[in-house]
Design a protein around this motif. Structure first.
Motif, PDB file in Angstrom:
ATOM      1  N   LYS A 396       0.590   4.125 -16.080  1.00 30.12           N
ATOM      2  CA  LYS A 396       1.654   4.764 -15.301  1.00 30.12           C
ATOM      3  C   LYS A 396       1.821   4.092 -13.940  1.00 30.12           C
ATOM      4  O   LYS A 396       2.942   3.892 -13.469  1.00 30.12           O
ATOM      5  N   LEU A 397       0.710   3.750 -13.293  1.00 32.60           N
ATOM      6  CA  LEU A 397       0.808   3.084 -11.998  1.00 32.60           C
ATOM      7  C   LEU A 397       1.544   1.752 -12.122  1.00 32.60           C
ATOM      8  O   LEU A 397       2.367   1.399 -11.267  1.00 32.60           O
ATOM      9  N   LYS A 398       1.253   1.006 -13.174  1.00 28.42           N
ATOM     10  CA  LYS A 398       1.944  -0.280 -13.392  1.00 28.42           C
ATOM     11  C   LYS A 398       3.440  -0.059 -13.615  1.00 28.42           C
ATOM     12  O   LYS A 398       4.276  -0.843 -13.152  1.00 28.42           O
ATOM     13  N   GLN A 399       3.772   1.012 -14.349  1.00 31.90           N
ATOM     14  CA  GLN A 399       5.185   1.309 -14.590  1.00 31.90           C
ATOM     15  C   GLN A 399       5.894   1.738 -13.312  1.00 31.90           C
ATOM     16  O   GLN A 399       6.975   1.272 -12.990  1.00 31.90           O
ATOM     17  N   TYR A 400       5.241   2.641 -12.552  1.00 32.80           N
ATOM     18  CA  TYR A 400       5.842   3.139 -11.314  1.00 32.80           C
ATOM     19  C   TYR A 400       5.928   2.059 -10.238  1.00 32.80           C
ATOM     20  O   TYR A 400       6.746   2.149  -9.329  1.00 32.80           O
ATOM     21  N   ALA A 401       5.088   1.042 -10.350  1.00 33.97           N
ATOM     22  CA  ALA A 401       5.089  -0.028  -9.343  1.00 33.97           C
ATOM     23  C   ALA A 401       6.443  -0.724  -9.263  1.00 33.97           C
ATOM     24  O   ALA A 401       6.799  -1.279  -8.225  1.00 33.97           O
ATOM     25  N   LEU A 402       7.209  -0.701 -10.329  1.00 35.19           N
ATOM     26  CA  LEU A 402       8.509  -1.377 -10.367  1.00 35.19           C
ATOM     27  C   LEU A 402       9.656  -0.446  -9.993  1.00 35.19           C
ATOM     28  O   LEU A 402      10.818  -0.801 -10.164  1.00 35.19           O
ATOM     29  N   HIS A 407       5.067   2.918  -4.503  1.00 30.39           N
ATOM     30  CA  HIS A 407       3.957   2.974  -3.545  1.00 30.39           C
ATOM     31  C   HIS A 407       3.569   4.414  -3.219  1.00 30.39           C
ATOM     32  O   HIS A 407       2.436   4.694  -2.845  1.00 30.39           O
ATOM     33  N   LEU A 408       4.497   5.355  -3.401  1.00 32.00           N
ATOM     34  CA  LEU A 408       4.163   6.756  -3.153  1.00 32.00           C
ATOM     35  C   LEU A 408       3.212   7.276  -4.226  1.00 32.00           C
ATOM     36  O   LEU A 408       2.236   7.976  -3.929  1.00 32.00           O
ATOM     37  N   TYR A 409       3.499   6.960  -5.476  1.00 30.94           N
ATOM     38  CA  TYR A 409       2.589   7.342  -6.559  1.00 30.94           C
ATOM     39  C   TYR A 409       1.211   6.712  -6.333  1.00 30.94           C
ATOM     40  O   TYR A 409       0.172   7.313  -6.597  1.00 30.94           O
TER      41      TYR A 409
END
Length: 462
Positions: A396-402, A407-409
Motif C-alpha cells: 500500500k505504501l508503494k501504491q500511495y507513494a505515486l 507522503h501523508l500516508y
C-alpha cells in the motif's frame, strides 16, 4: 517533510499592501535567516518582485511552519496577522508545487508568458542557497521549477509573441523595415511609454536615438540613457529627416504632427520611407498623414490588434504549458514520495526483523535443546508471520507513494509503528503529538477521512 507557500500578488492585494510585504535583494539573506529562526521552519526561500511576494517553506509540521510565516510577515510589515490573511493566498503540498511551476513558466504573471519571472525565481533560489536556508526538498523543488520554466518556453514558444504596446511597436517596425540594425529612431515625448518603446527598439538593433520633448531637460535625461541626442521641440521636424522610425507619445490634447508638417518633411527626405508609430491617446499624429507617399503610420488601435492576436497565440501556448507542468509535477511528486516511502519501508522491515530475532531468541531459550531442523521450522514460521503482516502495508505504501497524498500516508505509518527513519527527524511519540505531526489528523478515524481533512488547506482560510 511538507511543502507550503504563502504569498501575495497583483490579484490578491493592492500596491500599498504589496509594498509592505516586499523584500529587497540586498536584505534578502538577513530576512531568510530571520525566518529560519521561527519555530517549525526547516527550510525556506522567498520570491519577491514588483508584483508578488511568495514564501516557500518545507516544514516537518505544517501548522507550526505556516503559523511562523504569518508571524514573520506580521513582524516585517507591522500588519496584524488577520489583516495579512485577507490579502494573501496559501497553498500546501501538491498545490504549492504546481503554483511554483506555473509562476516560473509565466502563467501566473500580469503579462501571460513573460520571461523576467524565470530569472527572478532563479535569483531567489540562489540567494536562499547563499543564506543556507534551503534543504534537499526545496533544492530539488526549485531546480525542477527552473527546468520546467525553460522547458515551457522552449517547447511552446509562449514568450515569442509580444503582448504589450511597446513590444508590439517593435514588431510592427520589424515587419515594415525588416532588420532594425543601424536604424535611427526619433522619440517624441519623454514619458514612460516612449522610454519603454525606445528600450525595446535599441534592444532589437536600433543604433541612433533622438529625443524631442517640450521639457528639454527631460529630453536630455532620456537621451542620455541611450547615448542619444536631445533636441528642442521647435527643432522636431528638422531632425525628423534623420529618422527611419518616429515614436510619438505626448500628453498633448491636439495633433503635434500635422499633415502639412509631414509633407514638408517628405519633400526634404526625397521619398525616403519613414515609419511612424503613434502610441498617444489622444493621438499625436494626424491620421491623414498615412495618405502621404512613403509614410507608414500605425496608431494604438493597430498596436492593440497585434497585442490581441499575439495574446491569443500565448493562450494556446499556455494550454500546452499546463500539460508540461503536470508532467513535471508528477515527476517531482514521484521523487518526493519515493524520498518518504523507501526509508519508511526499510525502517518498517528492520523493525519487523528486530522483533522476529528477539522473539526467536526468547522462544529458543524457553524450548531448551532443539535440533537444527526444529530451529529452521520455527525460524521459517516467524519469517512467514512477519512477512505476511508487513506485506500489505509495504504494498500500500508503494501504491500511495505515486499519489499526491503519498507522503501523508507515509508519515502516518511512521507514527503508528513509532519508526525512527534514517535522515528524517524523530516523529512525535504521544497521541496528541502524533496528531499534530500529521497535520491535525484524527488517527482514530479512517485514513481517507484524515487525509481529506489534511489537504483541505483549512489553515489557509482561517
Amino acid at each position: 517533510m511538507l511543502i507550503a507557500v504563502i504569498g501575495v500578488n497583483h490579484r490578491t492585494a493592492p500596491l500599498e499592501v504589496r509594498e509592505k510585504l516586499a523584500f529587497t535583494e540586498w536584505g534578502m539573506k538577513d530576512s531568510l535567516k530571520k525566518l529560519m529562526s521561527f519555530p517549525g521552519i526547516d527550510g525556506c526561500a522567498i520570491v519577491s518582485t514588483c508584483n508578488r511576494t511568495e514564501i516557500y517553506i518545507a516544514p516537518m509540521v505544517l501548522d507550526t511552519g505556516m503559523s511562523s510565516v504569518w508571524s514573520f510577515l506580521s513582524e516585517k510589515s507591522g500588519l496584524d496577522i488577520s489583516e495579512i490573511k485577507n490579502f494573501t493566498f496559501c497553498h500546501t503540498l501538491y498545490d504549492s508545487i504546481r503554483h511554483l511551476f506555473r509562476v516560473v513558466s509565466g502563467l501566473d504573471s500580469m503579462i501571460l508568458g513573460e520571461t523576467q519571472i524565470l530569472g527572478q525565481v532563479k535569483k531567489a533560489y540562489e540567494l536562499a542557497l547563499e543564506a543556507k536556508t534551503t534543504n534537499v526538498v526545496l533544492n530539488t523543488l526549485f531546480q525542477q521549477a527552473i527546468t520546467t520554466g525553460k522547458r515551457v518556453r522552449t517547447e511552446t514558444g509562449i514568450d515569442q509573441n509580444p503582448v504589450s504596446i511597446p513590444y508590439a511597436a517593435v514588431e510592427l517596425a520589424k515587419q515594415g523595415l525588416g532588420a532594425l540594425d543601424g536604424r535611427s529612431v526619433l522619440v517624441v515625448g519623454a514619458g514612460e511609454m516612449s522610454e519603454l518603446t525606445a528600450v525595446n527598439l535599441v534592444a532589437n538593433g536600433v543604433s541612433s536615438v533622438i529625443v524631442s520633448n517640450r521639457s528639454f531637460d527631460r529630453a536630455v535625461q532620456l537621451a542620455e540613457k541611450f547615448n542619444g541626442t536631445a533636441v528642442k521641440f521647435d527643432q522636431l521636424f528638422q531632425y525628423m529627416n534623420r529618422a527611419d522610425i518616429v515614436i510619438s507619445s505626448t500628453a498633448a490634447q491636439h495633433y503635434v504632427i500635422k499633415t502639412t508638417d509631414m509633407l514638408k518633411v517628405m519633400e526634404q527626405r526625397e521619398g525616403k520611407p519613414i515609419m511612424m508609430i503613434d502610441i498617444a491617446v489622444p493621438r499625436d499624429i494626424d491620421p491623414e498623414v498615412r495618405k502621404i507617399a512613403n509614410v507608414t503610420l500605425y496608431d494604438v488601435d493597430n498596436l492593440q490588434n497585434v497585442v490581441d492576436a499575439n495574446l491569443e497565440v500565448r493562450r494556446k501556448a499556455a494550454v500546452l504549458a499546463e500539460g508540461i507542468i503536470e508532467e513535471e509535477l508528477d515527476e517531482f511528486m514521484r521523487w518526493l514520495s519515493t524520498r518518504f516511502v523507501v526509508p519508511t519501508i526499510t525502517a518498517l522491515k528492520k523493525m519487523g526483523e528486530e522483533i522476529k530475532n528477539r522473539e526467536l531468541v526468547r522462544a529458543y531459550n524457553r524450548l531448551g535443546e532443539l535440533t537444527d531442523r526444529e530451529k529452521k521450522i520455527i525460524g521459517s514460521l516467524a519469517n512467514s508471520i512477519v512477512n505476511q503482516l508487513l506485506h500489505n502495508p509495504v504494498i500500500k505504501l508503494k501504491q500511495y507513494a505515486l499519489t499526491p497524498e503519498g507522503h501523508l500516508y507515509t508519515e502516518i505509518t511512521q507514527n503508528i509503528f513509532n519508526l525512527e527513519v534514517e535522515g528524517q527527524k524523530p516523529q512525535a511519540k504521544s497521541l496528541p503529538e502524533k496528531k499534530k505531526a500529521a497535520g491535525g489528523l484524527d488517527l482514530n478515524s479512517s485514513w481517507d477521512k484524515g487525509i481529506a481533512a489534511m489537504v483541505a488547506d483549512s489553515r489557509c482560510r482561517e
